[in-house]
Write a protein that holds these residues in place. Structure first.
Motif, PDB file in Angstrom:
ATOM      1  N   GLU A 369      -1.225  70.672  -6.265  1.00 36.84           N
ATOM      2  CA  GLU A 369      -2.659  70.494  -6.474  1.00 36.84           C
ATOM      3  C   GLU A 369      -2.880  69.800  -7.810  1.00 36.84           C
ATOM      4  OE1 GLU A 369      -6.609  73.313  -6.691  1.00 36.84           O
ATOM      5  OE2 GLU A 369      -5.148  73.576  -5.079  1.00 36.84           O
ATOM      6  N   VAL A 370      -3.790  68.830  -7.792  1.00 32.84           N
ATOM      7  CA  VAL A 370      -4.067  68.031  -8.981  1.00 32.84           C
ATOM      8  C   VAL A 370      -5.565  68.061  -9.261  1.00 32.84           C
ATOM      9  CG1 VAL A 370      -3.912  65.744 -10.036  1.00 32.84           C
ATOM     10  CG2 VAL A 370      -2.107  66.516  -8.487  1.00 32.84           C
ATOM     11  N   ASP A 371      -5.914  68.365 -10.504  1.00 27.37           N
ATOM     12  CA  ASP A 371      -7.307  68.311 -10.961  1.00 27.37           C
ATOM     13  C   ASP A 371      -7.413  67.269 -12.076  1.00 27.37           C
ATOM     14  OD1 ASP A 371      -8.330  70.241  -9.271  1.00 27.37           O
ATOM     15  OD2 ASP A 371      -7.817  71.878 -10.616  1.00 27.37           O
ATOM     16  N   ILE A 372      -8.479  66.476 -12.038  1.00 29.09           N
ATOM     17  CA  ILE A 372      -8.705  65.422 -13.028  1.00 29.09           C
ATOM     18  C   ILE A 372      -9.923  65.799 -13.872  1.00 29.09           C
ATOM     19  CG2 ILE A 372      -9.014  62.966 -13.430  1.00 29.09           C
ATOM     20  CD1 ILE A 372      -6.456  63.634 -11.941  1.00 29.09           C
ATOM     21  N   ILE A 373      -9.726  65.867 -15.181  1.00 25.73           N
ATOM     22  CA  ILE A 373     -10.825  66.182 -16.097  1.00 25.73           C
ATOM     23  C   ILE A 373     -11.028  64.984 -17.019  1.00 25.73           C
ATOM     24  CG2 ILE A 373     -11.666  67.757 -17.886  1.00 25.73           C
ATOM     25  CD1 ILE A 373      -9.755  69.853 -16.755  1.00 25.73           C
ATOM     26  N   ARG A 374     -12.234  64.397 -16.990  1.00 24.63           N
ATOM     27  CA  ARG A 374     -12.534  63.240 -17.833  1.00 24.63           C
ATOM     28  C   ARG A 374     -12.808  63.689 -19.263  1.00 24.63           C
ATOM     29  NH1 ARG A 374     -13.659  58.369 -16.622  1.00 24.63           N
ATOM     30  NH2 ARG A 374     -15.053  58.310 -18.411  1.00 24.63           N
ATOM     31  N   ASP A 375     -12.537  62.795 -20.196  1.00 21.59           N
ATOM     32  CA  ASP A 375     -12.862  63.046 -21.595  1.00 21.59           C
ATOM     33  C   ASP A 375     -14.378  63.024 -21.753  1.00 21.59           C
ATOM     34  OD1 ASP A 375     -12.938  63.353 -24.278  1.00 21.59           O
ATOM     35  OD2 ASP A 375     -12.119  61.369 -24.783  1.00 21.59           O
ATOM     36  N   ARG A 376     -14.948  64.128 -22.232  1.00 23.77           N
ATOM     37  CA  ARG A 376     -16.408  64.235 -22.335  1.00 23.77           C
ATOM     38  C   ARG A 376     -16.946  63.691 -23.647  1.00 23.77           C
ATOM     39  NH1 ARG A 376     -17.296  70.355 -19.858  1.00 23.77           N
ATOM     40  NH2 ARG A 376     -16.347  69.930 -17.806  1.00 23.77           N
ATOM     41  N   ASN A 377     -16.071  63.344 -24.599  1.00 24.82           N
ATOM     42  CA  ASN A 377     -16.560  62.847 -25.888  1.00 24.82           C
ATOM     43  C   ASN A 377     -17.082  61.423 -25.788  1.00 24.82           C
ATOM     44  OD1 ASN A 377     -15.902  65.244 -27.233  1.00 24.82           O
ATOM     45  ND2 ASN A 377     -13.750  64.591 -27.455  1.00 24.82           N
ATOM     46  N   SER A 378     -16.447  60.610 -24.951  1.00 26.41           N
ATOM     47  CA  SER A 378     -16.903  59.224 -24.775  1.00 26.41           C
ATOM     48  C   SER A 378     -16.634  58.791 -23.346  1.00 26.41           C
ATOM     49  CB  SER A 378     -16.188  58.289 -25.750  1.00 26.41           C
ATOM     50  OG  SER A 378     -14.796  58.305 -25.521  1.00 26.41           O
ATOM     51  N   LEU A 379     -17.583  58.043 -22.780  1.00 24.72           N
ATOM     52  CA  LEU A 379     -17.403  57.585 -21.411  1.00 24.72           C
ATOM     53  C   LEU A 379     -16.273  56.569 -21.317  1.00 24.72           C
ATOM     54  CD1 LEU A 379     -21.138  57.221 -20.278  1.00 24.72           C
ATOM     55  CD2 LEU A 379     -19.576  59.135 -19.921  1.00 24.72           C
ATOM     56  N   TYR A 380     -16.220  55.663 -22.303  1.00 24.67           N
ATOM     57  CA  TYR A 380     -15.134  54.681 -22.369  1.00 24.67           C
ATOM     58  C   TYR A 380     -15.087  54.167 -23.804  1.00 24.67           C
ATOM     59  CZ  TYR A 380     -18.625  50.946 -22.506  1.00 24.67           C
ATOM     60  OH  TYR A 380     -19.664  50.129 -22.876  1.00 24.67           O
ATOM     61  N   ARG A 381     -14.042  53.419 -24.087  1.00 22.24           N
ATOM     62  CA  ARG A 381     -13.940  52.792 -25.401  1.00 22.24           C
ATOM     63  C   ARG A 381     -13.165  51.492 -25.264  1.00 22.24           C
ATOM     64  NH1 ARG A 381      -9.658  56.780 -28.560  1.00 22.24           N
ATOM     65  NH2 ARG A 381      -7.824  56.320 -27.247  1.00 22.24           N
ATOM     66  N   GLU A 382     -13.339  50.613 -26.258  1.00 24.25           N
ATOM     67  CA  GLU A 382     -12.666  49.324 -26.249  1.00 24.25           C
ATOM     68  C   GLU A 382     -11.506  49.376 -27.236  1.00 24.25           C
ATOM     69  OE1 GLU A 382     -13.672  44.568 -26.841  1.00 24.25           O
ATOM     70  OE2 GLU A 382     -15.286  46.052 -26.682  1.00 24.25           O
ATOM     71  N   THR A 383     -10.312  49.048 -26.785  1.00 26.95           N
ATOM     72  CA  THR A 383      -9.123  49.103 -27.628  1.00 26.95           C
ATOM     73  C   THR A 383      -9.048  47.879 -28.530  1.00 26.95           C
ATOM     74  OG1 THR A 383      -7.713  47.966 -26.031  1.00 26.95           O
ATOM     75  CG2 THR A 383      -7.961  50.365 -25.795  1.00 26.95           C
ATOM     76  N   SER A 384      -8.091  47.884 -29.454  1.00 27.99           N
ATOM     77  CA  SER A 384      -7.907  46.752 -30.372  1.00 27.99           C
ATOM     78  C   SER A 384      -7.449  45.503 -29.645  1.00 27.99           C
ATOM     79  CB  SER A 384      -6.889  47.136 -31.454  1.00 27.99           C
ATOM     80  OG  SER A 384      -5.651  47.517 -30.859  1.00 27.99           O
ATOM     81  N   GLN A 385      -6.864  45.668 -28.433  1.00 28.19           N
ATOM     82  CA  GLN A 385      -6.455  44.500 -27.630  1.00 28.19           C
ATOM     83  C   GLN A 385      -7.601  43.986 -26.757  1.00 28.19           C
ATOM     84  OE1 GLN A 385      -4.646  47.413 -27.543  1.00 28.19           O
ATOM     85  NE2 GLN A 385      -3.004  46.775 -28.966  1.00 28.19           N
ATOM     86  N   GLY A 386      -8.787  44.622 -26.859  1.00 32.16           N
ATOM     87  CA  GLY A 386      -9.923  44.177 -26.073  1.00 32.16           C
ATOM     88  C   GLY A 386      -9.964  44.750 -24.666  1.00 32.16           C
ATOM     89  N   LEU A 387      -9.180  45.780 -24.413  1.00 28.26           N
ATOM     90  CA  LEU A 387      -9.164  46.407 -23.088  1.00 28.26           C
ATOM     91  C   LEU A 387     -10.168  47.557 -23.031  1.00 28.26           C
ATOM     92  CD1 LEU A 387      -5.302  46.598 -22.491  1.00 28.26           C
ATOM     93  CD2 LEU A 387      -6.898  44.806 -21.733  1.00 28.26           C
ATOM     94  N   ILE A 388     -10.672  47.833 -21.843  1.00 30.35           N
ATOM     95  CA  ILE A 388     -11.577  48.956 -21.618  1.00 30.35           C
ATOM     96  C   ILE A 388     -10.715  50.168 -21.219  1.00 30.35           C
ATOM     97  CG2 ILE A 388     -13.554  49.819 -20.336  1.00 30.35           C
ATOM     98  CD1 ILE A 388     -14.098  47.439 -22.216  1.00 30.35           C
TER      99      ILE A 388
END
Length: 477
Positions: A369-388
């Motif tokens: 069984e696998v449960d996925i918990i998203r990071d609640r601090n930020s929906l997304y972020r942009e890395t130094s390489q310009g990736l989402i």
């Protein structure tokens, strides 16, 4: 408005007050039942049948499988281990199916043969007969026990009563330790209990069930069957005219009464007598103290003790057996018992369906069984390489009993970069938590919310591949 309302004379209503004497009898303490020992094929079968399941109850928690207790219902860890199968709270539907199958099996058996569960398999009945056996061995037969209770306390009576209650308490304590051993490691439980090192709940449970066993089988006995057990109350809903129950044949037995043993059976009708000699043995051997000659009663547990007692008397009188027997109402009225009937077939069909659903659920059960918990601090972020980038925490539950290694992949997101453990090992029955991040170029994202799946599968070329796809979301903007 001068008209008068006609008045009708009414005789006063007589109030029936309850008889004080009847009330005293109704609420008087119960008379103690001194159960008489009986021998016969049904009693022998019931003893071996009860001892067989008693042995299973006592031995099962001691069985070991792959280095662990084969059956362990660990409530504190929320994990039920049954040999190769481990059940978790997520498997509650399987437990529900097991209870439903047990219920319909009970309905089917009751419709066919009455309360044979109560007479042959019920723990209350089994332990009550064990306690009665100790009574007979220590205090003597039924008549001796009655005379012993009438005597004032003396040395002989004191040591017999003391020895009996010590035996009862010992049986109750062993029963409680065995029962609690299904819920905590039984080897440690016995050692800790003897050395007074048990946990609070384990020690409390052992003492609680010891008191319950001692009180139920030693003191309450038939009260459990006649007043406290709900099964005795709703069993009649499953009975019909073809249900096999312990019953007395009044057409053959009446008119009852004593007679010389030399009187031939063929001359009973000429003397206006039936087969019943009114010896009352059927009452004396009954664990609930009823007279089966009064007809079907909810107190009857279908143990068959009265059948063996009556057949023994019939043998001595040279009469045919079967005055009291397992029979049906239809047969007592001169008809023929119908084994195959709509009600019984209906219960059997439903039972087969539920067993099929249980087996299907067990076969389709995935030990992962696998449960996925998203990071609640930020929906997304942009890395130094310009990736989402999106951050997740994977909870992987290994529902098997052996250590497994799993491979983690992402499906539904093109040209992604995975940061974290893509290969993780989890012990049997354990949960592993793994924080991971998934990143991709913004040009690969056509909309703000992209559906993705985490594909988790076992890495075991020698065994069966187990895989799970757990849905999640990849967010941008």
């Amino acid at each position: 408005m001068s008209e008068q309302i006609p008045v009708k004379n009414v005789s006063p209503v007589k109030v029936h007050k309850p008889d004080s004497q009847d009330a005293q009898i109704r609420y008087a303490p119960r008379s103690r039942i001194y159960v008489r020992a009986v021998e016969g094929p049904l009693e022998t079968f019931r003893r071996f049948f009860g001892l067989f399941f008693l042995a299973i109850f006592a031995l099962l928690p001691w069985l070991q499988y792959n280095g662990h207790q084969a059956i362990l219902l660990d409530i504190m860890e929320q994990r039920f281990t049954l040999f190769t199968l481990t059940l978790w709270p997520q498997d509650l539907t399987l437990l529900a199916y097991i209870f439903i199958v047990g219920a319909f099996a009970l309905f089917f058996v009751t419709t066919f043969a009455g309360r044979v569960w109560c007479g042959f398999m019920c723990p209350q009945t089994t332990w009550t007969f064990i306690y009665i056996w100790f009574e007979e061995k220590i205090e003597g037969s039924r008549n001796k026990r009655m005379k012993l209770d009438e005597r004032p306390m003396d040395v002989d009576k004191f040591w017999r009563k003391l020895l009996k209650h010590l035996a009862w308490i010992t049986v109750a304590l062993l029963t409680a330790l065995t029962f609690v051993g299904y819920f905590t490691p039984i080897g440690e439980l016995f050692v800790d209990f003897v050395t007074f090192n048990t946990s609070f709940w384990a020690g409390f449970s052992v003492i609680f069930f010891t008191v319950c066993t001692y009180g139920n089988a030693g003191w309450m006995r038939e009260i459990m069957c006649t007043h406290m057990c709900p099964y005795a109350r709703f069993q009649s809903a499953m009975f019909d005219k073809d249900t096999l129950t312990v019953a007395y044949n009044p057409n053959r037995g009446e008119k009852r009464g004593p007679r010389p043993r030399k009187l031939p059976h063929s001359q009973l009708a000429e003397n206006g007598m039936g087969d019943c000699i009114d010896c009352n043995l059927c009452v004396q051997v009954c664990p609930t103290g009823i007279d089966i000659r009064n007809g079907l009663q909810y107190e009857c547990i279908n143990c068959g003790a009265c059948v063996d007692a009556c057949n023994g008397v019939m043998d001595k009188m040279n009469y045919p057996k079967g005055l009291i027997s397992f029979t049906s109402e239809e047969e007592l009225n001169g008809g023929t018992t119908h084994i195959l009937r709509p009600k019984l077939i209906g219960y059997f069909v439903v039972l087969l369906v539920m067993v099929g659903l249980l087996i299907t659920n067990l076969m389709m059960r995935i030990p992962l069984e696998v449960d996925i918990i998203r990071d609640r601090n930020s929906l997304y972020r942009e890395t130094s390489q310009g990736l989402i980038e999106n951050v997740y925490t994977l909870k992987i539950l290994n529902k098997s009993q052996t250590r497994q290694t799993y491979q983690i992949e992402v499906v539904g997101l093109p040209d992604y970069t995975f940061t974290g453990q893509q290969t993780i090992s989890v012990d049997g029955g354990e949960v592993a938590s793994s924080p991971v991040s998934v990143a991709t170029d913004a040009y690969n994202l056509e909309k703000a919310v992209t559906d993705i799946w985490f594909h988790v599968s076992t890495i075991d070329p020698d065994g069966e591949i187990v895989e799970v796809n757990e849905a999640s979301k990849f967010l941008y903007r």
